[in-house]
Design a protein around this motif. Structure first.
Motif, mmCIF file in Angstrom:
data_model
loop_
_atom_site.group_PDB
_atom_site.id
_atom_site.type_symbol
_atom_site.label_atom_id
_atom_site.label_comp_id
_atom_site.label_asym_id
_atom_site.label_seq_id
_atom_site.Cartn_x
_atom_site.Cartn_y
_atom_site.Cartn_z
ATOM 1 N N THR A 138 0.831 -1.204 0.000
ATOM 2 C CA THR A 138 0.000 0.000 0.000
ATOM 3 C C THR A 138 0.863 1.251 0.000
ATOM 4 O O THR A 138 0.585 2.215 -0.736
ATOM 5 C CB THR A 138 -0.933 0.004 1.224
ATOM 6 N N LEU A 139 1.920 1.248 0.805
ATOM 7 C CA LEU A 139 2.803 2.424 0.878
ATOM 8 C C LEU A 139 3.533 2.675 -0.441
ATOM 9 O O LEU A 139 3.966 3.801 -0.698
ATOM 10 C CB LEU A 139 3.817 2.237 2.007
ATOM 11 N N PHE A 144 -0.151 6.759 -2.264
ATOM 12 C CA PHE A 144 0.453 6.911 -0.940
ATOM 13 C C PHE A 144 1.959 7.169 -0.994
ATOM 14 O O PHE A 144 2.537 7.640 -0.017
ATOM 15 C CB PHE A 144 0.185 5.662 -0.094
ATOM 16 N N LYS A 161 -2.486 13.077 -3.325
ATOM 17 C CA LYS A 161 -1.762 12.109 -2.506
ATOM 18 C C LYS A 161 -2.431 11.968 -1.140
ATOM 19 O O LYS A 161 -3.014 12.928 -0.607
ATOM 20 C CB LYS A 161 -0.305 12.548 -2.323
ATOM 21 N N PHE A 162 -2.345 10.773 -0.576
ATOM 22 C CA PHE A 162 -2.873 10.511 0.754
ATOM 23 C C PHE A 162 -1.741 10.112 1.676
ATOM 24 O O PHE A 162 -0.769 9.481 1.249
ATOM 25 C CB PHE A 162 -3.908 9.381 0.711
ATOM 26 N N LYS A 163 -1.875 10.461 2.929
ATOM 27 C CA LYS A 163 -0.906 10.033 3.935
ATOM 28 C C LYS A 163 -1.584 8.999 4.828
ATOM 29 O O LYS A 163 -2.613 9.264 5.443
ATOM 30 C CB LYS A 163 -0.423 11.211 4.771
ATOM 31 N N LEU A 164 -0.975 7.834 4.887
ATOM 32 C CA LEU A 164 -1.540 6.753 5.689
ATOM 33 C C LEU A 164 -1.288 7.025 7.173
ATOM 34 O O LEU A 164 -0.155 7.302 7.574
ATOM 35 C CB LEU A 164 -0.909 5.420 5.281
ATOM 36 N N GLU A 225 -11.306 5.783 4.858
ATOM 37 C CA GLU A 225 -11.032 7.198 4.619
ATOM 38 C C GLU A 225 -12.165 8.028 5.207
ATOM 39 O O GLU A 225 -13.340 7.728 4.988
ATOM 40 C CB GLU A 225 -10.914 7.473 3.122
#
Length: 526
Positions: A138-139, A144, A161-164, A225
């Motif tokens: 996933t990273l 991400f 972009k998303f930050k986990l 999310e």
């Protein structure tokens, strides 16, 4: 017959000169294998076979059938490297276990001994290893992964972009407008769902959640999310960890054989096997599920199948259970397996060239309802093994390797379990097979549901992993048959042989295609 008798005598003499003793039935077997060759060729192969037997370092001078078969298989592998095989069956309990090393960002082989009754810590450890596998891929996903800076400008500035986030990060703050968490979907309190990772757990508010494609069952891993406030994550969207092509995943396993089998290295990139795979255009593998040997009509249809394939034997015929009604009568099953062997009488080419693979269901006797399931005991299949020597008793699930292709076979009514346990039923029921396939591929696991719905041996959970993705996943589910391909991985459901008017599936490895086949009801019995 005179030629065959002379050849048997020659075999016995050659073996005596090399210090071996061979029984008459075994010399007859070897003579039948060598008879098609010219006399000069027979001598050459006989020398190679005796040299191979000397290399096997047998415990006694008596040469048994299995040692002969091993030597003959070596002859069939001429031109292949050590450990390379054209076709092999891999036991679930021998599948290697890998652990992700976060420091070097690679998977490392875990060679510690395993058992069916492990330490209690393994109950959480196997889920943590599954989480680590999903987290690392996933990273790396584009959504991400950190943006790449080129000439002072982000190369993918158009993409959001998303930050986990981890559970402990959110628990340490009072609120956060945008948060994405990867974790196990679980119900810690009656009627209240949580997402749990190794750092903690967060309560979910799913009242306004938009569910992505797939079956969201308790016990699967999700990407949640939404916005966090007052200890609750209000979910806007609930999806799965992203899928990853097998070619990308294999880069993190090194050169070791992560699939299983005798080879030291992964056979996926063997040039010789790739060439054999392309050239063997007539090779097929046949899959049948729900093969009830206690039903006379099924035995009639199997006889037609064997007779029909005797002129063009497939590489393997895979029969999946349950083989009898769930009476748990072991002796009854033995009688039916003996009868199965008798069905192949007269089909000599089929018995010589085709592997008959039996995959038990959870309903078949002598093993508990836990995956992986042990194979049928040899004592119950002794008659079948004698009648069809190339019979192999497989675990459930099991793995097949044909040249460079990787195939997973599992007999389980998984669709019904998904439908019973999902939080949200997909609205698009016309393409429910795509939701099924996406669930397996994104989860990277054969049974991504709560252990109560399908228990798993903790120490052998890696045998159920679908990471890196195989080429073909064959499910023996009694629901309607289907096939769906995503990310270069095909998920095939054979359907029920009994309920589908005796339909079965034929896989052609050279073209990676699947053919629907059926045994008609108006054929005259042979």
């Amino acid at each position: 017959m005179d030629e065959l008798a002379h050849l048997r005598k020659r075999i016995t003499t050659s073996f005596k000169l090399c210090g071996f003793l061979i029984r008459s039935e075994n010399s007859s077997f070897l003579a039948e294998q060598l008879l098609p060759f010219e006399p000069t060729e027979r001598e050459k192969w006989l020398t190679i076979i005796t040299e191979n037997l000397q290399g096997q370092k047998l415990a006694t001078p008596h040469v048994e059938r299995d040692a002969l078969e091993k030597a003959i298989n070596e002859l069939n592998r001429v031109g292949l490297d050590e450990g390379e095989t054209i076709f092999s069956l891999i036991d679930a309990f021998t599948v290697p276990r890998y652990r992700y090393n976060t420091r070097i960002k690679k998977f490392e082989l875990d060679s510690r001994p395993r058992c069916l009754l492990p330490q209690p810590r393994m109950k959480s450890d196997y889920m943590q290893q599954r989480y680590a596998m999903l987290l690392q891929k996933t990273l790396r996903h584009d959504l991400f992964a950190p943006a790449v800076i080129q000439d002072g400008v982000a190369a993918d500035a158009q993409t959001k972009k998303f930050k986990l986030q981890y559970a402990e990060n959110l628990l340490a703050t009072s609120s956060l407008k945008e948060a994405v968490v990867l974790g196990l979907l679980t119900q810690l309190k009656e009627g209240k769902f949580y997402v749990e990772d190794p750092t903690g757990c967060l309560q979910l508010d799913l009242s306004g959640a938009r569910f992505h494609a797939g079956f969201f069952c308790e016990g699967c891993f999700v990407l949640a999310e939404g916005s966090y406030a007052n200890g609750v994550l209000k979910v806007d969207g609930l999806g799965f960890p992203p899928a990853e092509p097998a070619s990308s995943s294999r880069a993190f396993f090194g050169t070791g054989n992560s699939w299983g089998g005798e080879a030291a290295k992964l056979l996926k990139y063997s040039p010789r096997l790739q060439e054999l795979e392309r050239s063997n255009t007539e090779t097929t593998i046949v899959f049948l599920s729900d093969v009830r040997l206690d039903l006379p009509i099924v035995m009639d249809k199997l006889r037609q199948l064997f007779v029909g394939y005797d002129s063009c034997p497939p590489q393997a015929i895979v029969l999946m259970g349950p083989f009898t009604a769930s009476t748990r009568n072991h002796h009854e099953l033995r009688q039916h397996l003996d009868a199965l062997g008798a069905l192949a009488a007269g089909c000599e080419q089929l018995k010589k060239q085709t592997d008959l693979i039996l995959v038990p269901s959870v309903e078949d006797p002598t093993a508990p309802n836990i995956l992986p399931r042990a194979p049928l005991p040899e004592c119950l299949a002794a008659g079948l093994l004698k009648a069809w020597p190339r019979t192999q008793l497989a675990t459930n699930p099991c793995r097949l390797q044909y040249c460079t292709q990787q195939i997973v076979v599992c007999r389980l009514d998984l669709m019904a379990k998904f439908c019973r346990n999902t939080l949200h039923f997909p609205p698009d029921t016309t393409h429910i097979e795509q939701h099924f396939a996406r669930t397996l591929i994104c989860q990277g696991h054969l049974v991504p549901i709560h252990p109560i719905a399908m228990p798993v041996h903790w120490d052998y959970d890696p045998a159920l992993w679908l990471y890196p993705l195989p080429d073909l996943i064959v499910m023996g589910d009694s629901c309607q048959s289907f096939a769906s391909t995503q990310h270069d991985c095909t998920v095939l459901n054979t359907g029920s042989f009994v309920k589908s008017k005796f339909a079965f599936k034929v896989y052609i490895p050279a073209s990676r295609t699947i053919e629907d086949s059926e045994i008609p009801g108006d054929l005259d019995m042979q």
